[in-house]
Design a protein around this motif. Structure first.
Motif, PDB file in Angstrom:
ATOM      1  N   LEU A 217       9.539   3.542 -14.321  1.00 55.48           N
ATOM      2  CA  LEU A 217       9.575   4.813 -13.600  1.00 55.48           C
ATOM      3  C   LEU A 217       8.462   5.743 -14.074  1.00 55.48           C
ATOM      4  N   PHE A 218       8.132   5.661 -15.348  1.00 51.84           N
ATOM      5  CA  PHE A 218       7.129   6.545 -15.937  1.00 51.84           C
ATOM      6  C   PHE A 218       5.704   6.188 -15.542  1.00 51.84           C
ATOM      7  N   TRP A 219       5.381   4.896 -15.509  1.00 48.15           N
ATOM      8  CA  TRP A 219       3.982   4.528 -15.306  1.00 48.15           C
ATOM      9  C   TRP A 219       3.370   5.114 -14.039  1.00 48.15           C
ATOM     10  N   PRO A 220       4.047   5.079 -12.877  1.00 45.29           N
ATOM     11  CA  PRO A 220       3.433   5.717 -11.708  1.00 45.29           C
ATOM     12  C   PRO A 220       3.149   7.206 -11.910  1.00 45.29           C
ATOM     13  N   CYS A 221       4.016   7.905 -12.668  1.00 47.30           N
ATOM     14  CA  CYS A 221       3.745   9.317 -12.985  1.00 47.30           C
ATOM     15  C   CYS A 221       2.429   9.435 -13.745  1.00 47.30           C
TER      16      CYS A 221
ATOM     17  N   GLY B 124       6.790   9.255  -8.616  1.00 45.31           N
ATOM     18  CA  GLY B 124       6.102   9.915  -9.714  1.00 45.31           C
ATOM     19  C   GLY B 124       4.601   9.994  -9.513  1.00 45.31           C
ATOM     20  N   VAL B 125       4.014   9.082  -8.725  1.00 45.83           N
ATOM     21  CA  VAL B 125       2.593   9.175  -8.406  1.00 45.83           C
ATOM     22  C   VAL B 125       2.287  10.519  -7.757  1.00 45.83           C
ATOM     23  N   LEU B 126       3.108  10.886  -6.785  1.00 45.94           N
ATOM     24  CA  LEU B 126       2.892  12.136  -6.054  1.00 45.94           C
ATOM     25  C   LEU B 126       3.113  13.352  -6.951  1.00 45.94           C
TER      26      LEU B 126
ATOM     27  N   ALA C 243      -6.154  11.407   0.095  1.00 45.64           N
ATOM     28  CA  ALA C 243      -5.841  10.078   0.628  1.00 45.64           C
ATOM     29  C   ALA C 243      -5.748   9.058  -0.496  1.00 45.64           C
ATOM     30  N   ALA C 244      -6.524   9.260  -1.559  1.00 44.15           N
ATOM     31  CA  ALA C 244      -6.469   8.350  -2.706  1.00 44.15           C
ATOM     32  C   ALA C 244      -5.083   8.390  -3.349  1.00 44.15           C
ATOM     33  N   MET C 245      -4.484   9.569  -3.393  1.00 40.45           N
ATOM     34  CA  MET C 245      -3.126   9.694  -3.932  1.00 40.45           C
ATOM     35  C   MET C 245      -2.143   8.872  -3.094  1.00 40.45           C
ATOM     36  N   THR C 246      -2.266   8.962  -1.777  1.00 37.55           N
ATOM     37  CA  THR C 246      -1.377   8.209  -0.892  1.00 37.55           C
ATOM     38  C   THR C 246      -1.541   6.713  -1.094  1.00 37.55           C
ATOM     39  N   LEU C 247      -2.781   6.265  -1.230  1.00 36.89           N
ATOM     40  CA  LEU C 247      -3.040   4.842  -1.434  1.00 36.89           C
ATOM     41  C   LEU C 247      -2.505   4.370  -2.788  1.00 36.89           C
ATOM     42  N   LEU C 248      -2.640   5.210  -3.816  1.00 37.46           N
ATOM     43  CA  LEU C 248      -2.087   4.872  -5.127  1.00 37.46           C
ATOM     44  C   LEU C 248      -0.577   4.740  -5.038  1.00 37.46           C
ATOM     45  N   TYR C 249       0.049   5.648  -4.302  1.00 34.27           N
ATOM     46  CA  TYR C 249       1.500   5.600  -4.101  1.00 34.27           C
ATOM     47  C   TYR C 249       1.906   4.341  -3.341  1.00 34.27           C
ATOM     48  N   LEU C 250       1.198   4.043  -2.275  1.00 33.89           N
ATOM     49  CA  LEU C 250       1.517   2.861  -1.470  1.00 33.89           C
ATOM     50  C   LEU C 250       1.405   1.592  -2.298  1.00 33.89           C
TER      51      LEU C 250
END
Length: 311
Positions: free
Chosen positions: A49-53, A174-176, A188-195
């Motif tokens: 759960l932490f790593w995407p943050c 957590g990425v977002l 858009a890079a944030m969205t792609l990282l989340y996806l």
């Protein structure tokens, strides 16, 4: 059977990824069922759960300047992962009694009452609230939006063969949060990282679900591992390829340089190793591959630090 003594002696055979002999073993006897209810004996969950943050903070360029925020998000991940597990067990306590691997969980076994579990859930959420106050307004709103996804997750395994997709949305949120803490503007890079994180979670949780295929089919629990059947390895490979493709696109938007993409090579090799050596009929091997994603998350974090600072 509901006594804690029986619960503890049977648990190692039922849940092989428990680590209760360490931190949990130091706790007072009365506190141990609550620690187990929050899965504090199984740290792999909060790491995932932490790593995407951390990725969001790092790729947005804040890993070095806002290292304190990474630590706050780590605390939040531990608390909210625990809260999610408690909530999930409250909802699933009757189903858990029917599955061999989960029937000795504190609620299913009677070691913790439902009322006490709700109190514990509130305390964990209070810890998460302290972390929430450290965020900027944009990140606060995004974090609040995740609560609906979290609340709905325990019911997904009853209505869809792909609860892992929903879990991917939850665990990747957590990425977002991490990104907008550093840069509130949409990217858009944030969205792609989340996806990419969503696809990664679907892949590793499909591997995790291999441990329960027999029991899940008997009690009517749905999972991607059951849906994919003999095509599990191909399915996991597809999800990992989609994850890597999304991350390549995210990195390229930060810095369109082929050399910058080299940072993704270590995690790509690691994910392909998982698929290439996965034994889908061996629960112990599935658990090993699942837990190795803690290392995969670290590899991705390092890549995000390099690209985030370079960009």
């Amino acid at each position: 059977m509901p006594t804690y003594r029986v619960f503890m002696t049977t648990r190692p055979d039922i849940v092989p990824d428990t680590e209760y002999r360490g931190f949990i073993g130091l706790l007072p006897t009365a506190a141990r069922p609550y620690a187990l209810l929050a899965r504090l004996d199984r740290p792999i969950g909060w790491w995932l759960l932490f790593w995407p943050c951390a990725w969001g903070v790092a790729l947005a360029g804040g890993a070095l300047q806002r290292w304190d925020m990474i630590l706050w998000l780590l605390l939040g991940s531990i608390a909210m992962r625990g809260a999610g597990c408690v909530y999930n067990d409250i909802i699933d306590r009757d189903l858990d009694k029917k599955v061999e691997r989960t029937r000795s969980r504190p609620l299913a076994s009677g070691a913790v009452s439902t009322k006490a579990a709700w109190v514990w859930l509130i305390l964990l959420c209070a810890t998460g609230l302290i972390v929430w106050w450290q965020l900027n307004m944009a990140a606060k709103l995004i974090a609040l939006a995740s609560l609906a996804l979290v609340a709905a997750y325990p019911f997904m395994k009853r209505i869809t063969w792909w609860p892992q997709v929903w879990l991917g949305m939850v665990f990747s949120w957590g990425v977002l949060v991490g990104w907008t803490t550093i840069d509130p503007e949409y990217s858009a890079a944030m969205t792609l990282l989340y996806l990419g994180s969503v696809f990664w979670v679907i892949g590793f949780d499909t591997i995790y679900a291999l441990q329960d295929r027999e029991d899940d089919s008997l009690v009517g629990i749905k999972s991607s591992a059951l849906r994919l059947g003999d095509n599990v390895r191909f399915g996991v490979l597809l999800f990992y390829v989609l994850a890597l493709a999304s991350w390549v696109a995210a990195f390229w938007m930060i810095r369109p340089d082929w050399l910058g993409l080299a940072g993704l090579i270590p995690i790509a090799l690691h994910l392909f190793w998982q698929v290439g050596t996965l034994q889908s009929n061996d629960g112990e091997d599935a658990l090993i591959k699942f837990r190795s994603n803690r290392f995969a998350g670290l590899l991705m974090f390092l890549a995000c630090i390099v690209m985030g600072q370079a960009g």
